[in-house]
Scaffold this motif. Sequence first.
Motif, PDB file in Angstrom:
ATOM      1  N   ALA A   2     -16.848 -21.918 -21.613  1.00  0.00           N
ATOM      2  CA  ALA A   2     -17.834 -22.561 -20.745  1.00  0.00           C
ATOM      3  C   ALA A   2     -18.542 -23.677 -21.485  1.00  0.00           C
ATOM      4  O   ALA A   2     -18.818 -24.743 -20.926  1.00  0.00           O
ATOM      5  CB  ALA A   2     -18.844 -21.527 -20.243  1.00  0.00           C
ATOM      6  N   LEU A   3     -18.826 -23.449 -22.767  1.00  0.00           N
ATOM      7  CA  LEU A   3     -19.500 -24.471 -23.564  1.00  0.00           C
ATOM      8  C   LEU A   3     -18.625 -25.710 -23.701  1.00  0.00           C
ATOM      9  O   LEU A   3     -19.103 -26.839 -23.551  1.00  0.00           O
ATOM     10  CB  LEU A   3     -19.845 -23.910 -24.949  1.00  0.00           C
ATOM     11  N   SER A   4     -17.341 -25.511 -23.973  1.00  0.00           N
ATOM     12  CA  SER A   4     -16.442 -26.659 -24.137  1.00  0.00           C
ATOM     13  C   SER A   4     -16.317 -27.453 -22.849  1.00  0.00           C
ATOM     14  O   SER A   4     -16.203 -28.678 -22.868  1.00  0.00           O
ATOM     15  CB  SER A   4     -15.062 -26.184 -24.608  1.00  0.00           C
ATOM     16  N   ARG A   5     -16.357 -26.769 -21.708  1.00  0.00           N
ATOM     17  CA  ARG A   5     -16.269 -27.486 -20.428  1.00  0.00           C
ATOM     18  C   ARG A   5     -17.552 -28.240 -20.105  1.00  0.00           C
ATOM     19  O   ARG A   5     -17.530 -29.217 -19.370  1.00  0.00           O
ATOM     20  CB  ARG A   5     -15.955 -26.491 -19.297  1.00  0.00           C
ATOM     21  N   ALA A   6     -18.669 -27.771 -20.657  1.00  0.00           N
ATOM     22  CA  ALA A   6     -19.965 -28.338 -20.290  1.00  0.00           C
ATOM     23  C   ALA A   6     -20.343 -29.547 -21.143  1.00  0.00           C
ATOM     24  O   ALA A   6     -21.314 -30.224 -20.840  1.00  0.00           O
ATOM     25  CB  ALA A   6     -21.045 -27.274 -20.424  1.00  0.00           C
ATOM     26  N   ILE A   7     -19.575 -29.819 -22.207  1.00  0.00           N
ATOM     27  CA  ILE A   7     -19.917 -30.929 -23.098  1.00  0.00           C
ATOM     28  C   ILE A   7     -18.880 -32.034 -22.983  1.00  0.00           C
ATOM     29  O   ILE A   7     -17.671 -31.801 -23.076  1.00  0.00           O
ATOM     30  CB  ILE A   7     -20.001 -30.438 -24.562  1.00  0.00           C
ATOM     31  N   SER A   8     -19.363 -33.259 -22.786  1.00  0.00           N
ATOM     32  CA  SER A   8     -18.492 -34.434 -22.767  1.00  0.00           C
ATOM     33  C   SER A   8     -18.767 -35.256 -24.016  1.00  0.00           C
ATOM     34  O   SER A   8     -19.911 -35.374 -24.452  1.00  0.00           O
ATOM     35  CB  SER A   8     -18.736 -35.276 -21.510  1.00  0.00           C
ATOM     36  N   LEU A   9     -17.735 -35.806 -24.625  1.00  0.00           N
ATOM     37  CA  LEU A   9     -17.859 -36.523 -25.893  1.00  0.00           C
ATOM     38  C   LEU A   9     -17.615 -38.012 -25.722  1.00  0.00           C
ATOM     39  O   LEU A   9     -16.846 -38.451 -24.877  1.00  0.00           O
ATOM     40  CB  LEU A   9     -16.859 -35.966 -26.918  1.00  0.00           C
ATOM     41  N   SER A  10     -18.290 -38.785 -26.556  1.00  0.00           N
ATOM     42  CA  SER A  10     -18.049 -40.228 -26.640  1.00  0.00           C
ATOM     43  C   SER A  10     -18.135 -40.626 -28.104  1.00  0.00           C
ATOM     44  O   SER A  10     -18.902 -40.035 -28.882  1.00  0.00           O
ATOM     45  CB  SER A  10     -19.090 -41.005 -25.824  1.00  0.00           C
ATOM     46  N   GLU A  11     -17.337 -41.634 -28.491  1.00  0.00           N
ATOM     47  CA  GLU A  11     -17.349 -42.068 -29.888  1.00  0.00           C
ATOM     48  C   GLU A  11     -18.715 -42.662 -30.231  1.00  0.00           C
ATOM     49  O   GLU A  11     -19.237 -43.509 -29.511  1.00  0.00           O
ATOM     50  CB  GLU A  11     -16.256 -43.094 -30.145  1.00  0.00           C
ATOM     51  N   ARG A  12     -19.287 -42.177 -31.336  1.00  0.00           N
ATOM     52  CA  ARG A  12     -20.596 -42.661 -31.742  1.00  0.00           C
ATOM     53  C   ARG A  12     -20.483 -43.748 -32.803  1.00  0.00           C
ATOM     54  O   ARG A  12     -21.269 -44.688 -32.815  1.00  0.00           O
ATOM     55  CB  ARG A  12     -21.426 -41.498 -32.283  1.00  0.00           C
ATOM     56  N   ALA A  13     -19.523 -43.578 -33.699  1.00  0.00           N
ATOM     57  CA  ALA A  13     -19.390 -44.564 -34.780  1.00  0.00           C
ATOM     58  C   ALA A  13     -17.911 -44.752 -35.104  1.00  0.00           C
ATOM     59  O   ALA A  13     -17.423 -44.232 -36.106  1.00  0.00           O
ATOM     60  CB  ALA A  13     -20.155 -44.106 -36.014  1.00  0.00           C
ATOM     61  N   PRO A  14     -17.168 -45.456 -34.258  1.00  0.00           N
ATOM     62  CA  PRO A  14     -15.726 -45.641 -34.481  1.00  0.00           C
ATOM     63  C   PRO A  14     -15.439 -46.712 -35.540  1.00  0.00           C
ATOM     64  O   PRO A  14     -14.854 -47.752 -35.260  1.00  0.00           O
ATOM     65  CB  PRO A  14     -15.237 -46.060 -33.093  1.00  0.00           C
ATOM     66  N   TRP A  15     -15.884 -46.456 -36.758  1.00  0.00           N
ATOM     67  CA  TRP A  15     -15.681 -47.455 -37.807  1.00  0.00           C
ATOM     68  C   TRP A  15     -14.241 -47.447 -38.318  1.00  0.00           C
ATOM     69  O   TRP A  15     -13.607 -46.406 -38.428  1.00  0.00           O
ATOM     70  CB  TRP A  15     -16.622 -47.181 -38.985  1.00  0.00           C
ATOM     71  N   SER A  16     -13.772 -48.600 -38.701  1.00  0.00           N
ATOM     72  CA  SER A  16     -12.430 -48.721 -39.251  1.00  0.00           C
ATOM     73  C   SER A  16     -12.390 -48.056 -40.628  1.00  0.00           C
ATOM     74  O   SER A  16     -13.260 -48.291 -41.470  1.00  0.00           O
ATOM     75  CB  SER A  16     -12.052 -50.200 -39.386  1.00  0.00           C
TER      76      SER A  16
END
Length: 341
Positions: A64-78
């Motif tokens: 349930a926890l994994s379904r409830a959290i959406s992720l976005s890249e915070r620091a996509p550094w090379s």
Amino acid sequence: MASEDESALLPHKLPSLRGLKVDRVLNDGKESGVVALLGTFAGCSTQAVVKLSRPPIPVGDPDALSRAISLSERAPWSGMEYGYYHGALDPLFAPGLSVDVLYPGCLYDESEEAREKLLKKHISRNTAQAPVAFRETVEAYENAHVPYIRAIPEGAVGWVYKILALEKETERLLFNDPTEDAGFLLNTDPKWTTHPDHNTTPKAAWKGHASTRDLYCLGLCHRRDVKSLRDLRREHLPMLRAMAETGRRVIRDTYGLEDHSVRVFVHYPPQFYHFHVHYTNVAVDIGVQTERAHLLDDVIDNIERDSEHYAKCAITGRMGENDELWRRYREWRANSDAGST
């Protein structure tokens, strides 16, 4: 007495924090996780303490926890050796913020002096301050602590009497034996924020619920002549044994938590002066510092050996450096030292 405008703004009628003027930040939450503010609501002459905290995230169901959290890249550094993401939690899965408003100004039956004392106590309790420990001898108890207790307004425990009379918090009720000498009432404590909704979740679903890892219940004795650990004598053993044994049984039957997973203890000095007992999951660390918590089974053993144990022994207590009780201790000690020279 409160004005008409003020009487219309009882805490349970406040729809939001709109109109709150923050006078001072008591605690920034960096250490405790709870932000405490001192402020005034529009139309109210008495200040209020406002506490902001984030309830624990229920993690009993990982899927349930994994379904409830959406992720976005915070620091996509090379060239980074790891991915750095920011997660957003679905508010339907867990509440984002808990707000408590402590407003002594609504106690219209109390004097202005009594309301000011209550507000001062809440300010002290919620202000960031260094903890201190004090070895309370019998002399210190009689000369500093007892006067402190006597100065507490009667209305300070009025909420306890309403719970015992089944006028408040009946949705939290787990057990009640109104017998005057040995009876007690057991409720879920508001600090147990992950408990299933008391009004909408069937009680049968509470047993084995993932939130029992956060279990926190409160036992209130029906006797009004026992204020703290210091008042306990052999005559109170039936009440103490009932709170220890019956309390554990009710928790076991209701939540499926075995005795070895439940901690039962008393605070000294207590947060409020009507004898009460705390029941927590052993995994819960709230309020169990060695300078505060006394295990109820040990208390019973001590009284069985000597009825006057808590009348005669020295007890170490923990409080904040700005607490009124600590001020009284220091003042008494200074006067005692001056008198001995």
